[in-house]
Scaffold this motif. Structure first.
Motif, mmCIF file in Angstrom:
data_model
loop_
_atom_site.group_PDB
_atom_site.id
_atom_site.type_symbol
_atom_site.label_atom_id
_atom_site.label_comp_id
_atom_site.label_asym_id
_atom_site.label_seq_id
_atom_site.Cartn_x
_atom_site.Cartn_y
_atom_site.Cartn_z
ATOM 1 N N ARG A 98 0.816 -1.374 -0.144
ATOM 2 C CA ARG A 98 0.164 -0.012 0.112
ATOM 3 C C ARG A 98 0.802 1.366 -0.022
ATOM 4 N NH1 ARG A 98 -4.884 -0.250 4.095
ATOM 5 N NH2 ARG A 98 -5.439 1.904 2.928
ATOM 6 N N CYS A 99 2.073 1.065 0.040
ATOM 7 C CA CYS A 99 2.961 2.409 -0.079
ATOM 8 C C CYS A 99 3.116 2.560 -1.391
ATOM 9 C CB CYS A 99 4.594 1.853 0.128
ATOM 10 S SG CYS A 99 5.628 3.295 0.579
ATOM 11 N N ARG A 100 2.587 3.687 -1.963
ATOM 12 C CA ARG A 100 2.609 4.181 -3.252
ATOM 13 C C ARG A 100 2.923 5.629 -3.446
ATOM 14 N NH1 ARG A 100 -0.942 0.752 -6.068
ATOM 15 N NH2 ARG A 100 -1.208 -1.266 -4.875
ATOM 16 N N ASP A 101 3.124 6.003 -4.682
ATOM 17 C CA ASP A 101 3.311 7.297 -5.141
ATOM 18 C C ASP A 101 4.393 8.156 -4.146
ATOM 19 O OD1 ASP A 101 1.067 6.872 -6.942
ATOM 20 O OD2 ASP A 101 -0.439 7.697 -5.500
ATOM 21 N N ALA A 102 4.094 9.244 -3.762
ATOM 22 C CA ALA A 102 4.917 10.101 -3.046
ATOM 23 C C ALA A 102 5.468 9.457 -1.880
ATOM 24 C CB ALA A 102 4.317 11.396 -2.515
ATOM 25 N N GLU A 103 4.757 8.511 -1.039
ATOM 26 C CA GLU A 103 5.301 7.753 0.055
ATOM 27 C C GLU A 103 6.529 6.781 -0.456
ATOM 28 O OE1 GLU A 103 3.748 5.652 4.150
ATOM 29 O OE2 GLU A 103 2.666 5.060 2.239
ATOM 30 N N ALA A 104 6.170 5.952 -1.543
ATOM 31 C CA ALA A 104 7.141 5.181 -2.426
ATOM 32 C C ALA A 104 8.305 5.889 -2.528
ATOM 33 C CB ALA A 104 6.309 4.346 -3.275
ATOM 34 N N ASP A 105 8.315 6.984 -3.014
ATOM 35 C CA ASP A 105 9.461 7.667 -3.641
ATOM 36 C C ASP A 105 10.258 8.326 -2.452
ATOM 37 O OD1 ASP A 105 8.688 7.675 -6.340
ATOM 38 O OD2 ASP A 105 7.514 9.593 -6.149
ATOM 39 N N ARG A 106 9.747 8.680 -1.360
ATOM 40 C CA ARG A 106 10.493 8.944 -0.093
ATOM 41 C C ARG A 106 11.101 7.639 0.623
ATOM 42 N NH1 ARG A 106 13.280 11.895 3.191
ATOM 43 N NH2 ARG A 106 12.359 12.454 5.024
ATOM 44 N N LEU A 107 10.368 6.582 0.520
ATOM 45 C CA LEU A 107 10.911 5.205 0.954
ATOM 46 C C LEU A 107 12.074 4.932 0.256
ATOM 47 C CD1 LEU A 107 10.748 3.096 2.956
ATOM 48 C CD2 LEU A 107 9.436 1.703 1.120
ATOM 49 N N ASN A 108 11.894 5.095 -1.204
ATOM 50 C CA ASN A 108 13.111 4.785 -2.009
ATOM 51 C C ASN A 108 14.406 5.606 -1.674
ATOM 52 O OD1 ASN A 108 14.307 3.448 -4.360
ATOM 53 N ND2 ASN A 108 14.500 5.680 -4.970
ATOM 54 N N ALA A 109 14.022 7.100 -1.522
ATOM 55 C CA ALA A 109 15.151 8.201 -1.159
ATOM 56 C C ALA A 109 15.771 7.586 0.145
ATOM 57 C CB ALA A 109 14.650 9.428 -1.228
ATOM 58 N N ILE A 110 15.055 7.097 1.121
ATOM 59 C CA ILE A 110 15.632 6.935 2.537
ATOM 60 C C ILE A 110 16.637 5.651 2.235
ATOM 61 C CG2 ILE A 110 15.055 6.234 4.628
ATOM 62 C CD1 ILE A 110 12.753 7.814 4.774
ATOM 63 N N LEU A 111 15.898 4.700 1.502
ATOM 64 C CA LEU A 111 16.748 3.341 1.545
ATOM 65 C C LEU A 111 17.981 3.650 0.650
ATOM 66 C CD1 LEU A 111 13.858 0.818 1.081
ATOM 67 C CD2 LEU A 111 14.874 1.382 2.922
ATOM 68 N N ALA A 112 17.982 4.130 -0.243
ATOM 69 C CA ALA A 112 19.216 4.516 -1.307
ATOM 70 C C ALA A 112 20.295 5.241 -0.241
ATOM 71 C CB ALA A 112 18.716 5.483 -2.291
ATOM 72 N N ASP A 113 20.068 5.767 0.865
ATOM 73 C CA ASP A 113 20.977 6.424 1.667
ATOM 74 C C ASP A 113 21.091 5.967 3.012
ATOM 75 O OD1 ASP A 113 22.863 8.585 1.612
ATOM 76 O OD2 ASP A 113 21.426 10.018 2.873
ATOM 77 N N VAL A 114 20.695 4.510 3.148
ATOM 78 C CA VAL A 114 20.937 3.958 4.608
ATOM 79 C C VAL A 114 22.556 4.083 4.635
ATOM 80 C CG1 VAL A 114 20.990 1.766 5.971
ATOM 81 C CG2 VAL A 114 18.951 2.719 4.590
ATOM 82 N N PRO A 115 23.061 4.305 5.948
ATOM 83 C CA PRO A 115 24.501 4.549 6.060
ATOM 84 C C PRO A 115 25.070 3.059 6.268
ATOM 85 C CG PRO A 115 23.306 5.490 7.968
ATOM 86 C CD PRO A 115 22.225 5.176 6.701
ATOM 87 N N ASP A 116 26.231 2.738 6.154
ATOM 88 C CA ASP A 116 27.097 1.619 6.272
ATOM 89 C C ASP A 116 26.919 1.057 7.844
ATOM 90 O OD1 ASP A 116 27.850 1.664 3.665
ATOM 91 O OD2 ASP A 116 29.502 2.409 3.967
ATOM 92 N N TYR A 117 26.726 2.014 8.799
ATOM 93 C CA TYR A 117 26.703 1.510 10.196
ATOM 94 C C TYR A 117 25.368 1.194 10.731
ATOM 95 C CZ TYR A 117 24.941 6.405 10.701
ATOM 96 O OH TYR A 117 24.343 7.534 10.666
ATOM 97 N N ALA A 118 24.368 1.184 9.689
ATOM 98 C CA ALA A 118 22.753 0.827 9.969
ATOM 99 C C ALA A 118 22.429 -0.364 9.528
ATOM 100 C CB ALA A 118 22.225 1.997 9.730
ATOM 101 N N THR A 119 21.623 -0.971 10.054
ATOM 102 C CA THR A 119 20.842 -1.998 9.527
ATOM 103 C C THR A 119 19.338 -2.062 9.681
ATOM 104 O OG1 THR A 119 22.397 -3.744 9.933
ATOM 105 C CG2 THR A 119 20.415 -4.611 9.830
ATOM 106 N N VAL A 120 18.623 -2.014 8.429
ATOM 107 C CA VAL A 120 17.248 -1.751 8.869
ATOM 108 C C VAL A 120 16.523 -3.359 8.484
ATOM 109 C CG1 VAL A 120 15.236 -0.749 7.682
ATOM 110 C CG2 VAL A 120 17.250 0.448 8.031
ATOM 111 N N VAL A 121 15.444 -3.464 9.141
ATOM 112 C CA VAL A 121 14.942 -5.063 8.963
ATOM 113 C C VAL A 121 13.591 -4.710 8.966
ATOM 114 C CG1 VAL A 121 14.570 -7.279 9.561
ATOM 115 C CG2 VAL A 121 16.653 -5.888 10.246
ATOM 116 N N PHE A 122 12.873 -4.984 7.848
ATOM 117 C CA PHE A 122 11.432 -5.034 7.565
ATOM 118 C C PHE A 122 11.045 -6.500 8.022
ATOM 119 C CE2 PHE A 122 12.799 -1.513 5.054
ATOM 120 C CZ PHE A 122 11.640 -0.584 5.209
ATOM 121 N N VAL A 123 10.064 -6.537 9.054
ATOM 122 C CA VAL A 123 9.508 -7.977 9.510
ATOM 123 C C VAL A 123 7.947 -7.803 8.959
ATOM 124 C CG1 VAL A 123 9.209 -9.666 11.164
ATOM 125 C CG2 VAL A 123 11.122 -7.957 11.057
ATOM 126 N N GLN A 124 7.652 -8.969 8.099
ATOM 127 C CA GLN A 124 6.281 -9.096 7.797
ATOM 128 C C GLN A 124 5.577 -10.085 8.313
ATOM 129 O OE1 GLN A 124 7.381 -5.832 5.941
ATOM 130 N NE2 GLN A 124 5.279 -6.473 5.365
#
Length: 345
Positions: A95-121
């Motif tokens: 359900r993440c679409r349009d502007a929200e999907a663009d914002r998510l993509n921008a954040i994920l493209a810039d995740v720093p090397d010292y961080a780990t993000v885990v999406f748990v479904q």
């Protein structure tokens, strides 16, 4: 991304994590939530020194995820720990679409090397990998589908669980347990504990499993179609009554019967075309030879036209339940009668 019916090689996944360390981004999905949580625990061990109480651990609620708060958490440098870990549970990627999907993509493209993000479904959540948000997560990170384990992995695990409880289990009993209670470890654990507690003998037999294990709806439908194949209509009716009495919704029962009829059709086709059991296992997504043999034995009790009709009847009943005012229970009973008749027209 693993194919839907492909079994997860969990030992290889753990080895890769130990050798290369945590990735910057994961999305963990699939029905085997027991292994999913074990894997997440291993990630936490490598990222944090103080567990979930660690200053560097951030858990966010997926349904109400604030993208700005997410981005801010990524900007915080780890303190006295190897990494910053952000766990996001239940984020509705589809359900993440349009502007929200663009914002998510921008954040994920810039995740720093010292961080780990885990999406748990959630275990029953299916990610639509065609959508932009899902593609972004997969592009920048690792998608791990926690499917059920195959026979090579699951049977030794069952034996170890019983040994930890002071019991041994016969090979045929372990297979009977998988057949009755399913392939998912989270469902097998309480059954193993219940059986070990209920049986006084040191060795668990197939009869013990049949006596104490809970049968999932899919196993009851399998047994019901076995009865239909053997022309044991009373036995088939009894199993359907037990399934209904257990509280299973008729629409779900029809879906399970429809799935079983499609598998029987594939097995019957394989028999007539001499395609072999490997074909049946691949087409039906079954990784257990004893279940494939059982399926093919049942398929011999039907003709191909009978199974074609059965598949069509299941589809028609499913449509009627979802689009008409007729009672679902009555439609299910009507389907059973038509299946029992076994005519081709």
């Amino acid at each position: 991304m693993a194919k839907k019916n492909e079994k997860l090689n969990y030992p290889a996944l753990i080895r890769e994590l130990a050798e290369t360390g945590p990735a910057r981004i994961y999305i963990l999905s699939g029905p085997e939530d027991y292994l999913r949580e074990l894997f997440l625990k291993e990630i936490k061990k490598l990222c944090l020194t103080g567990g979930e109480d660690d200053f560097n651990y951030h858990r966010m609620d997926g349904p109400s995820l604030d993208m700005s708060a997410f981005a801010d958490a990524l900007d915080v440098l780890p303190f006295a720990a190897p990494r910053t870990l952000i766990e996001i549970r239940g984020f509705d990627v589809n359900r993440c679409r349009d502007a929200e999907a663009d914002r998510l993509n921008a954040i994920l493209a810039d995740v720093p090397d010292y961080a780990t993000v885990v999406f748990v479904q959630n275990a029953d959540y299916e990610v639509d990998w065609r959508l932009k948000a899902a593609k972004s997560i997969k592009k920048h990170g690792q998608a791990v589908n926690f499917a059920s384990q195959d026979q090579k992995q699951l049977l030794p695990w069952i034996r170890r669980r019983f040994l930890a409880l002071g019991k041994t289990i016969a090979p045929d009993a372990a297979m009977q347990l998988i057949y009755m209670s399913g392939e998912l470890m989270s469902g097998l654990i309480p059954e193993i504990e219940k059986i070990a507690l209920s049986v006084e003998a040191d060795t668990i037999t197939a009869d013990d499993v049949a006596r104490y294990a809970h049968s999932i709806p899919e196993a009851r439908v399998f047994d019901m179609t076995d009865c239909l194949a053997a022309k044991d209509y009373d036995g088939a009716a009894r199993l359907l009554a037990e399934l209904t009495a257990s509280g299973e919704e008729p629409v779900k029962t029809v879906a399970i019967i429809g799935g079983q009829m499609r598998r029987l059709y594939a097995a019957r086709l394989a028999i007539e075309e001499k395609l072999g059991s490997a074909y049946v296992g691949e087409v039906c997504g079954i990784g257990y030879e004893f279940i494939i043999k059982k399926l093919m034995a049942a398929a011999r009790g039907f003709t191909l036209p009978q199974l074609q009709r059965a598949v069509r009847l299941c589809a028609e009943t499913d449509y009627a339940m979802k689009s008409s005012s007729a009672g679902d229970s009555e439609l299910l009973k009507d389907l059973f009668v038509k299946l029992a008749v076994g005519e081709t027209e």
